[in-house]
Design an enzyme around this catalytic site. Structure first.
Site, PDB file in Angstrom:
ATOM      1  CB  SER A 123      -6.695   3.075   5.901  1.00 28.37           C
ATOM      2  OG  SER A 123      -6.710   3.969   6.818  1.00 28.37           O
ATOM      3  NE  ARG A 159      -2.891  -2.369   9.551  1.00 25.90           N
ATOM      4  CZ  ARG A 159      -2.195  -2.609  10.379  1.00 25.90           C
ATOM      5  NH1 ARG A 159      -1.143  -3.913  10.473  1.00 25.90           N
ATOM      6  NH2 ARG A 159      -2.035  -1.386  11.889  1.00 25.90           N
ATOM      7  CD  GLN A 177     -12.711  -2.788   9.948  1.00 26.43           C
ATOM      8  OE1 GLN A 177     -11.991  -2.718   9.105  1.00 26.43           O
ATOM      9  NE2 GLN A 177     -13.551  -3.449  10.136  1.00 26.43           N
ATOM     10  NE  ARG A 183      -1.147   0.546   5.303  1.00 31.56           N
ATOM     11  CZ  ARG A 183      -1.298   0.828   6.111  1.00 31.56           C
ATOM     12  NH1 ARG A 183      -1.990   1.261   5.865  1.00 31.56           N
ATOM     13  NH2 ARG A 183      -0.434   0.569   7.521  1.00 31.56           N
ATOM     14  CG  ASP A 211      -8.220  -2.870  12.299  1.00 29.56           C
ATOM     15  OD1 ASP A 211      -7.509  -2.277  13.466  1.00 29.56           O
ATOM     16  OD2 ASP A 211      -7.741  -2.430  11.165  1.00 29.56           O
ATOM     17  CD  GLU A 271     -17.918   2.199   1.867  1.00 26.11           C
ATOM     18  OE1 GLU A 271     -18.483   1.806   2.366  1.00 26.11           O
ATOM     19  OE2 GLU A 271     -16.614   2.500   3.058  1.00 26.11           O
TER      20      GLU A 271
END
Lengths: 281, 319
Positions: B43, B173, B127, B16, B123, B64
């Site tokens: 994020s 991530r 997620q 990312r 998380d 979204e």
């Protein structure tokens, strides 16, 4: 280059509206499917947009970047759009009778990939205003003077995405965007107020920061006047709550058939003849 | 042992981060690029671009569905929107909007789903995007990319902007080892052979690529020589590379940080069934949701490790 916008008189627009209504009946009866009554309620708005000098488009250059945009978010009412496009010269009126047939570019719901002049492929309710927000944003970034018109059904207002789009248009102060809610009072299985009452539209839209007008949407003069006012406002998005009747123009027939909704059904050939008699020029 | 250590790889950025930096770096070269965010730009890392080009960045809030359709409208007006959110929210929340506002009208929109896989960790499963590749692959005309490291993500970001039409780029991530310290020849739909071997081929992408390379290094010590393909594009799939691997190595293992259903494994198996039926084993999340926890612990618990990949190679060799 695109010709100067021509302003038609109210009487000329009313005559054109009758032509569109006749096309709608003829094409859906020939197709033996489709949504004539959902199309008929929006005729005055669509007629005024295309022929009243509001929608600056050029059938010879359908992708001209500075054109205005029209999005029929209630895509099932596309016979009204196709009729206006044919009358405006996007394609021959003879093509109208190919509606919904295999190979025809006049699909059951608008498909921009197949028909130049269609600005959004719709049919899944609730997305048209968001697409219009994106177009209005992009056009403004490029400093184009184009205006974006989105026609939404009152039943369609049940889609939460429409309210997301309303908030977004307000955030970006999209003065080049006009939403027209075709409040014909009915949706697929019954009266809109019984299925999921979304009214009062005007109060809610105003609370979302939009300029709002409520009009009698099956009368040409107030439609023209409202569009004039809406396009003159440039500091925020504008909404027109167009109070209409589903099937306007053939209401006596719907009364005889004891079905004022008549959703998603074409008229039989026999009823179509009666309808066309009612809609004589 | 750290990820990539057996294979001699150095740790690099999360994909990312590579994406966010690449997008910013490409911002001037591609003036039509705009970003559309659902309030998670810090994020997904589109915020790196947004800070450099504030007039070209739109945060439309936690919505979204609207976000995706707005991007469709921007594309219709000639822009190249990059729409980023968590992979699960982008695909699952806005699936119909991707269908009707982007894929069906063939809009030039670049979807980017971050926080893919179970390696997002603490998380938890709500997620984790573990179904996104399957969903993205269903759209006719959609290009689906799952790069494994920073350098290839940088290349993938430019490839996505160069491509005309809808694309989906999956990012993660967790920090990932650098596979390509000297860059790579990233072409949409063209697998990269990272390592050669004759006994079996591991086809992997995303975080499973460094794990596959670790497994290949471990197996080599036992005398098993494994080819490793970086299948960074799931759609269009590099059928030629798959057929060649099947013919030359006779055994295939597919490894991905995704559910079994509809991912890279399904795509590869379809090609093999049609062209070159050979034994295949699969390493993936299976048919389950995961749970909260530290990323390494999760990868262990859900079987996405050097050991499971190596075991799959041995199993497929013995079939």
């Amino acid at each position: 280059m695109v010709a100067e916008r021509k302003k038609a008189s109210i009487a000329e627009l009313e005559a054109k509206a009758k032509v569109l209504r006749r096309h709608i009946i003829e094409m859906t009866t020939e197709a033996a499917s489709g949504h004539p009554t959902s199309s008929l309620s929006a005729v005055e708005v669509v007629t005024a947009l295309y022929f009243g000098g509001f929608l600056n488009v050029d059938p010879k250059q359908p992708h001209w970047p500075d054109r205005d945009r029209i999005i029929l978010s209630k895509g099932h009412a596309c016979p009204v759009l196709y009729s206006a496009m044919a009358e405006a010269g996007f394609f021959p009126t003879s093509l109208l009778l190919t509606l919904r047939k295999l190979g025809s570019v006049l699909e059951g719901h608008p498909n921009l990939k197949r028909l130049p002049g269609i600005e959004a492929s719709t049919g899944s309710l609730g997305q048209g205003l968001s697409i219009g927000v994106g177009q209005a944003l992009g056009l403004r970034m490029d400093k184009r003077s184009s205006h974006v018109f989105v026609i939404i059904g009152d039943g369609e207002m049940g889609e939460g995405q429409v309210w997301e789009a309303l908030a977004t248009a307000h955030k970006y102060k999209l003065g080049n965007l006009t939403a027209i809610i075709d409040q014909n009072g009915y949706q697929q299985t019954g009266a809109a107020k019984d299925v999921l009452d979304q009214t009062p539209f005007a109060d809610k839209l105003a609370a979302f920061g939009w300029h709002v007008q409520t009009i009698e949407g099956n009368k040409m003069a107030p439609v023209v006047e409202a569009l004039e006012k809406a396009t003159a406002i440039t500091d925020r998005p504008t909404a027109i709550v167009s109070q209409t009747q589903k099937g306007f123009g053939i209401l006596p027939i719907l009364e005889e058939e004891h079905d004022l909704n008549y959703h998603g059904k074409p008229l039989s050939k026999k009823l179509a003849e009666k309808a066309l008699a009612l809609l004589k020029g | 042992m750290a990820l990539g250590e057996l294979a001699g790889l150095k740790m690099g950025p999360a994909t990312r981060d590579a994406f966010g930096d690449a997008l910013k770096a490409l911002g001037s070269k591609y003036p039509d690029v705009v970003t559309v965010d659902g309030d998670v730009g810090n994020s997904t890392r589109t915020e790196v671009f947004a800070k450099a080009f504030p007039d070209r960045a739109f945060n439309v809030g936690i919505a979204e569905s609207n976000m995706v359709s707005v991007a469709g409208g921007l594309a219709a007006a000639g822009k190249t929107p990059v729409v980023a959110s968590f992979a699960c929210f982008l695909l699952c929340n806005a699936y119909d909007q991707i269908r009707m506002s982007i894929a069906f009208p063939d809009m030039n929109v670049k979807l980017v789903g971050s926080h893919s896989g179970i390696s997002i960790g603490e998380d938890g499963p709500s997620q984790m995007g573990i179904e996104d590749v399957a969903m993205a692959c269903t759209f006719p005309g959609m290009v689906v990319m799952v790069p494994a490291d920073g350098p290839s993500t940088t290349k993938a970001t430019e490839a996505m902007l160069e491509h005309k039409g809808p694309t989906y780029l999956r990012t993660g991530r967790a920090k990932t080892p650098i596979i390509y310290p000297d860059g790579c020849d990233f072409q949409i739909g063209k697998a990269i052979q990272v390592r050669d071997g004759k006994d079996a081929t591991i086809i992997a992408n995303g975080l499973m690529l460094p794990i596959a390379l670790d497994a290949a290094a471990a197996l080599e010590k036992e005398g098993i020589k494994v080819r490793v393909l970086d299948m960074h594009t799931v759609k269009p799939l590099d059928e030629a590379a798959i057929v060649k691997a099947a013919k030359e190595t006779g055994r295939i293992v597919v490894a991905e940080e995704h559910l079994m259903a509809g991912g890279l494994g399904s795509a590869v198996a379809t090609v093999l069934a049609r062209t070159t039926p050979v034994p295949v084993e699969f390493v993936n999340v299976g048919d389950t949701y995961a749970e909260s926890g530290d990323p390494e612990g999760l990868l262990q618990k859900y079987g996405l490790t050097t050991e499971t990949v190596a075991a799959a190679v041995k199993k497929v060799k013995n079939r």
